[in-house]
Design a protein around this motif. Structure first.
Motif, PDB file in Angstrom:
ATOM      1  N   ARG A 155       0.855  -1.178   0.000  1.00  0.00           N
ATOM      2  CA  ARG A 155       0.000   0.000   0.000  1.00  0.00           C
ATOM      3  C   ARG A 155       0.895   1.233   0.000  1.00  0.00           C
ATOM      4  NH1 ARG A 155      -2.436  -3.588   3.610  1.00  0.00           N
ATOM      5  NH2 ARG A 155      -1.062  -2.791   5.235  1.00  0.00           N
ATOM      6  N   VAL A 156       0.621   2.189  -0.877  1.00  0.00           N
ATOM      7  CA  VAL A 156       1.439   3.394  -0.986  1.00  0.00           C
ATOM      8  C   VAL A 156       0.634   4.597  -0.517  1.00  0.00           C
ATOM      9  CG1 VAL A 156       2.702   4.920  -2.538  1.00  0.00           C
ATOM     10  CG2 VAL A 156       2.785   2.441  -2.887  1.00  0.00           C
ATOM     11  N   THR A 157       1.232   5.377   0.368  1.00  0.00           N
ATOM     12  CA  THR A 157       0.628   6.615   0.850  1.00  0.00           C
ATOM     13  C   THR A 157       1.518   7.782   0.447  1.00  0.00           C
ATOM     14  OG1 THR A 157      -0.380   5.511   2.763  1.00  0.00           O
ATOM     15  CG2 THR A 157      -0.121   7.910   2.886  1.00  0.00           C
ATOM     16  N   VAL A 158       0.938   8.762  -0.234  1.00  0.00           N
ATOM     17  CA  VAL A 158       1.679   9.966  -0.626  1.00  0.00           C
ATOM     18  C   VAL A 158       1.593  10.981   0.507  1.00  0.00           C
ATOM     19  CG1 VAL A 158       1.890  11.835  -2.301  1.00  0.00           C
ATOM     20  CG2 VAL A 158       1.214   9.541  -3.070  1.00  0.00           C
ATOM     21  N   VAL A 159       2.752  11.407   0.988  1.00  0.00           N
ATOM     22  CA  VAL A 159       2.837  12.375   2.076  1.00  0.00           C
ATOM     23  C   VAL A 159       3.020  13.762   1.488  1.00  0.00           C
ATOM     24  CG1 VAL A 159       4.169  13.096   4.103  1.00  0.00           C
ATOM     25  CG2 VAL A 159       3.796  10.656   3.650  1.00  0.00           C
ATOM     26  N   ASP A 160       2.247  14.711   1.943  1.00  0.00           N
ATOM     27  CA  ASP A 160       2.342  16.080   1.442  1.00  0.00           C
ATOM     28  C   ASP A 160       3.572  16.748   2.053  1.00  0.00           C
ATOM     29  OD1 ASP A 160       1.908  18.492   0.255  1.00  0.00           O
ATOM     30  OD2 ASP A 160       0.275  19.104   1.600  1.00  0.00           O
ATOM     31  N   GLY A 161       4.722  16.485   1.455  1.00  0.00           N
ATOM     32  CA  GLY A 161       5.968  17.036   1.976  1.00  0.00           C
ATOM     33  C   GLY A 161       7.159  16.424   1.271  1.00  0.00           C
ATOM     34  N   THR A 162       8.329  16.559   1.902  1.00  0.00           N
ATOM     35  CA  THR A 162       9.577  16.080   1.338  1.00  0.00           C
ATOM     36  C   THR A 162       9.841  14.633   1.748  1.00  0.00           C
ATOM     37  OG1 THR A 162      10.890  16.741   3.251  1.00  0.00           O
ATOM     38  CG2 THR A 162      10.513  18.418   1.543  1.00  0.00           C
ATOM     39  N   TYR A 163      10.942  14.091   1.237  1.00  0.00           N
ATOM     40  CA  TYR A 163      11.358  12.755   1.670  1.00  0.00           C
ATOM     41  C   TYR A 163      11.526  12.700   3.187  1.00  0.00           C
ATOM     42  CZ  TYR A 163      14.503   8.904   2.752  1.00  0.00           C
ATOM     43  OH  TYR A 163      15.073   7.806   3.332  1.00  0.00           O
ATOM     44  N   ASP A 164      12.101  13.735   3.757  1.00  0.00           N
ATOM     45  CA  ASP A 164      12.330  13.745   5.203  1.00  0.00           C
ATOM     46  C   ASP A 164      11.011  13.723   5.971  1.00  0.00           C
ATOM     47  OD1 ASP A 164      15.368  14.200   5.129  1.00  0.00           O
ATOM     48  OD2 ASP A 164      14.571  15.786   3.854  1.00  0.00           O
ATOM     49  N   ASP A 165       9.963  14.336   5.396  1.00  0.00           N
ATOM     50  CA  ASP A 165       8.636  14.247   6.009  1.00  0.00           C
ATOM     51  C   ASP A 165       8.099  12.814   5.958  1.00  0.00           C
ATOM     52  OD1 ASP A 165       8.400  17.027   6.607  1.00  0.00           O
ATOM     53  OD2 ASP A 165       7.921  17.416   4.500  1.00  0.00           O
TER      54      ASP A 165
END
Length: 406
Positions: A155-165
């Motif tokens: 399952r993939v979740t896109v985080v509204d931010g950078t890789y570090d987020d």
């Protein structure tokens, strides 16, 4: 904006290699995985002559254990070690033993943050072990990379931010039934990223084996791409171990990063861990990291002779160069060669680092075309067309395959 920036430290801290006390077990584990083989080591004779150096080797990781990048080496070993450490102490480190140990337990899962390749490696391990998997990616991740991770059953979740987020978000998933498999570290979380770094050592051992069989010299200069610094730390640790065991001298080591995600270069300039603030928009997605790994940084700082930050244009040019040599390379994969080309364009810096007509250079093509849309845009051909033309191009360009299969 300049298309590259070079920083050569005037002061160096003592080397702090990450030693591998389980090297034999790690090699055996990798060799037991489905589809294992040593990836090609190529000698680029024509490009070396044109570049004014004695030799250029490329370790081609465009396919590793059935995936289009080297990351599976670290993800697989770190996953196996984490399961042994946290869920099944003292079991043998084989897929069959790991699966058997987990079969009668509550449903378990793996979690990871990624900008593409590491997360797909973790997802593949979850599939091999019949575990659930959640992978977190930063906003702007190419659709093809998300689809590739999902194709492994994650399952993939896109985080509204950078890789570090995404790293911070994935860390929240850790509980009694979830192992977080990260290639970067934070306070209190060191064991798994240490095993990721150790897992990459298999690649450099394959390089040593190929050169020994061929009777060719060890590299005098090493160019490695870097995100958080785990891969660079693996390379530095390997060659420090080789030097101390009397096999060769440590090569001059150059770390290559995107020009707007140059956290290691900034940290070296400031002599302390320093963030490269986002947004990180480079097409070198695997290197878009704003913070060094706290575990990797002391090794990188102690073992790096120069840092080069490059533009996307440099990476795209290196992709085209590698295609001419018969290699398919993604943006991050071509970064090390792009760093070499940038250094060759700065004669004073090249001279300071001893790069001349006696030098033998090793670069790693760390990934294939993980973003086929951008590959077609930059090269005006499909990755498969590059693969189809590889034999003819390699013959014309005097490319020698030094691997056992070659």
């Amino acid at each position: 904006m300049a298309d590259s920036r070079i920083y050569i430290p005037t002061r160096r801290r003592p080397a702090q290699p990450i030693n591998d006390g389980d090297a034999a077990a790690r090699r055996d584990f990798h060799r037991s995985l489905p589809g294992y083989r040593a990836t090609p080591l190529l000698q680029l004779r024509s490009l070396a002559a044109e570049s004014g150096v004695a030799g250029i080797y490329v370790k081609d990781e465009a396919e590793r254990l059935g995936l289009p990048a080297f990351k599976m080496l670290g993800a697989s070993w770190a996953t196996a070690r984490a399961i042994q450490r946290d869920w099944a102490p003292d079991i043998p480190l084989t897929l069959d033993a790991l699966r058997a140990a987990l079969a009668d337990r509550l449903r378990r899962r793996l979690a990871a943050a990624t900008d593409g390749n590491h997360g797909r490696g973790v997802a593949r391990m979850a599939a091999l072990l019949d575990l659930d998997c959640d992978v977190f990616v930063p906003a702007g991740t190419a659709d093809s990379r998300i689809a590739d991770i999902e194709s492994e059953g994650a399952r993939v979740t896109v985080v509204d931010g950078t890789y570090d987020d995404t790293v911070r978000r994935s860390a929240e998933e850790a509980d009694e039934r979830t192992l977080v498999i990260s290639d970067t570290s934070w306070p209190g979380y060191l064991d798994t990223p240490r095993d990721v770094i150790r897992g990459y050592a298999t690649m450099f051992e394959e390089v040593d084996d190929a050169l020994a069989r061929s009777g060719l010299p060890a590299p005098t200069h090493l160019f490695v791409q870097a995100g958080v610094g785990a891969f660079a730390a693996a390379a530095i640790s390997h060659y420090d171990d080789s030097r101390r065991s009397g096999n060769s001298r440590r090569p001059t080591t150059v770390v290559v990063e995107p020009i707007d995600a140059d956290c290691l270069l900034r940290s070296a300039e400031n002599d302390e861990v320093t963030e490269a603030p986002g947004p990180h928009r480079s097409t070198m997605a695997g290197l878009n990291c704003g913070l060094p790994s706290l575990l990797a940084w002391p090794t990188v700082q102690g073992g790096t002779d120069a840092y080069i930050a490059i533009s996307d244009g440099r990476a795209h040019s290196a992709m085209r160069t590698l295609a001419t040599e018969g290699l398919v390379s993604g943006e991050s994969g071509a970064a090390a060669l792009a760093g070499l080309q940038a250094l060759l364009d700065d004669r004073a810096a090249a001279e300071q680092l001893g790069l001349d007509d006696t030098s033998v250079v090793l670069v790693v093509n760390t990934e294939g075309a993980t973003d086929p849309v951008n590959y077609r845009s930059q090269l005006a051909e499909d990755p498969q067309a590059t693969r189809d033309a590889a034999h003819v191009r390699r013959q014309a360009r005097r490319v020698i395959d030094l691997s056992p299969e070659g």
